[in-house]
Scaffold this motif. Structure first.
Motif, short mmCIF file in Angstrom:
data_model
loop_
_atom_site.label_atom_id
_atom_site.label_comp_id
_atom_site.label_asym_id
_atom_site.label_seq_id
_atom_site.Cartn_x
_atom_site.Cartn_y
_atom_site.Cartn_z
N ASN A 75 -32.87 -0.94 25.59
CA ASN A 75 -32.21 -1.30 26.60
C ASN A 75 -32.32 -0.04 27.59
O ASN A 75 -32.78 1.01 26.92
CB ASN A 75 -30.72 -1.77 26.33
N PHE B 232 -41.60 3.51 20.36
CA PHE B 232 -40.83 2.24 20.37
C PHE B 232 -39.83 2.12 19.38
O PHE B 232 -38.54 1.88 19.64
CB PHE B 232 -41.86 0.99 20.30
N ASP C 58 -40.38 -4.16 32.73
CA ASP C 58 -39.26 -5.36 32.32
C ASP C 58 -39.74 -6.52 33.11
O ASP C 58 -39.14 -6.80 34.07
CB ASP C 58 -38.00 -4.84 32.60
N GLU D 245 -43.87 -5.83 26.37
CA GLU D 245 -43.79 -5.29 27.92
C GLU D 245 -44.03 -3.62 27.84
O GLU D 245 -44.77 -3.21 28.70
CB GLU D 245 -42.22 -5.50 28.22
N GLN E 86 -34.02 -5.40 29.19
CA GLN E 86 -34.78 -4.89 27.97
C GLN E 86 -36.09 -4.78 28.05
O GLN E 86 -36.68 -5.77 28.74
CB GLN E 86 -34.39 -5.93 26.83
N LEU E 87 -36.85 -3.92 27.01
CA LEU E 87 -38.05 -3.99 27.02
C LEU E 87 -38.53 -4.63 25.63
O LEU E 87 -38.06 -3.59 24.55
CB LEU E 87 -38.63 -2.34 27.39
N GLU E 88 -38.96 -5.70 25.68
CA GLU E 88 -39.76 -6.13 24.44
C GLU E 88 -40.98 -5.14 24.01
O GLU E 88 -41.59 -4.68 24.83
CB GLU E 88 -39.95 -7.46 24.47
N TRP E 89 -41.37 -5.47 22.81
CA TRP E 89 -42.53 -4.58 22.46
C TRP E 89 -43.83 -4.78 23.40
O TRP E 89 -44.46 -4.06 23.87
CB TRP E 89 -43.02 -4.69 21.05
N GLY F 241 -34.97 -4.73 18.13
CA GLY F 241 -36.39 -5.24 18.24
C GLY F 241 -36.75 -5.17 19.94
O GLY F 241 -37.53 -5.59 20.55
N SER F 242 -35.60 -4.51 20.68
CA SER F 242 -35.84 -4.23 22.10
C SER F 242 -35.16 -3.09 22.64
O SER F 242 -34.32 -2.64 21.97
CB SER F 242 -35.47 -5.48 23.09
N ASP G 294 -35.73 2.43 20.27
CA ASP G 294 -34.85 1.31 19.84
C ASP G 294 -34.03 1.61 18.68
O ASP G 294 -33.92 1.43 17.49
CB ASP G 294 -35.92 0.17 19.12
#
Length: 248
Positions: free
Chosen positions: A76, A64, A35, A46, A41-44, A73-74, A68
């Motif tokens: 947690n 992913f 992160d 990351e 949050q992890l975005e794609w 789109g992210s 999710d």
């Protein structure tokens, strides 16, 4: 061959283990490492960056989407942990079933407001006492906690299990899980560290003048001030009290 989510999850777990991310603490550390912008949050990008040297892009896309759950789109932290959690073992499932049975007061196989009215004394809730919420609102909020998906005021056994699957993911040891379940739902018993500490204990004066300290077993929803209710509950346990006073 075809990629399936179980294979991808297995490979992901093995990858984490190989990097020393064992158990909840290790996975939490990994999550924080991935992160980069620190928004929990992890975005794609990351997620991909953190794992691309260990797994294929195709696998990571599938994972992913799996993590999710709310399609935001992210990912947690809770989604990350609960997707990785192994299913609850029989010991833990047993306590979740006990709690469900306890709450399903009318035995319909669903927990709804009718059950809660029988089981849960909302009149002592701080917000009801202050007058900021009605008893009905408090009961409904309590139900909604466990009600996954559509909030329809009914909690199925699956929804209840799913709620505890997520909590179980965050509790490493069985005896801690047992203690939590016993204390939250006032399930009597337990040995050592898992012994229940929330059931009401009362000083009972028996008809022959003896005094003993007794535990009101499985007293979830019983108001501590309701001494007649406590006497009735003790009576069901085979203890005939002339007088009771709260001990703990």
């Amino acid at each position: 061959g075809d990629l399936d989510i179980h294979t991808a999850l297995h490979r992901f777990r093995e990858t984490m283990k190989a990097q020393g991310a064992r158990g909840i603490v290790g996975l939490g550390r990994k999550f924080r490492l991935f992160d980069e912008n620190g928004n929990r949050q992890l975005e794609w990008d990351e997620f991909y960056k953190g794992l691309r040297e260990y797994m294929s892009q195709k696998e990571l896309h599938m994972l992913f989407a799996h993590f999710d759950r709310d399609a935001s789109g992210s990912i947690n932290y809770e989604e990350f942990l609960s997707s990785l959690a192994r299913p609850m073992n029989a010991h833990r499932r047993g306590f979740v079933d006990q709690a469900f049975k306890l709450m399903d007061a009318n035995g319909s196989g669903l927990i709804d407001l009718q059950d809660l009215v029988l089981m849960y004394d909302a009149s002592q809730h701080p917000e009801v006492i202050r007058g900021t919420k009605s008893k009905g609102e408090v009961l409904r909020e309590f139900l909604d906690t466990f009600d996954g998906g559509v909030k329809d005021g009914k909690v199925t056994r699956d929804e209840f299990h799913s709620y505890y699957h997520n909590i179980s993911a965050c509790i490493e040891r069985d005896d801690y899980f047992e203690l939590m379940m016993r204390n939250v739902w006032h399930i009597s018993g337990g040995k050592g560290q898992a012994e229940n500490t929330t059931c009401i204990r009362v000083l009972v004066t028996h008809y022959d003048g003896r005094q003993t300290v007794e535990e009101v077993k499985n007293d979830f929803g019983l108001n501590r001030r309701d001494l007649d209710g406590i006497k009735r509950r003790l009576h069901q346990q085979g203890i005939h009290a002339m007088h009771v006073s709260i001990y703990n």
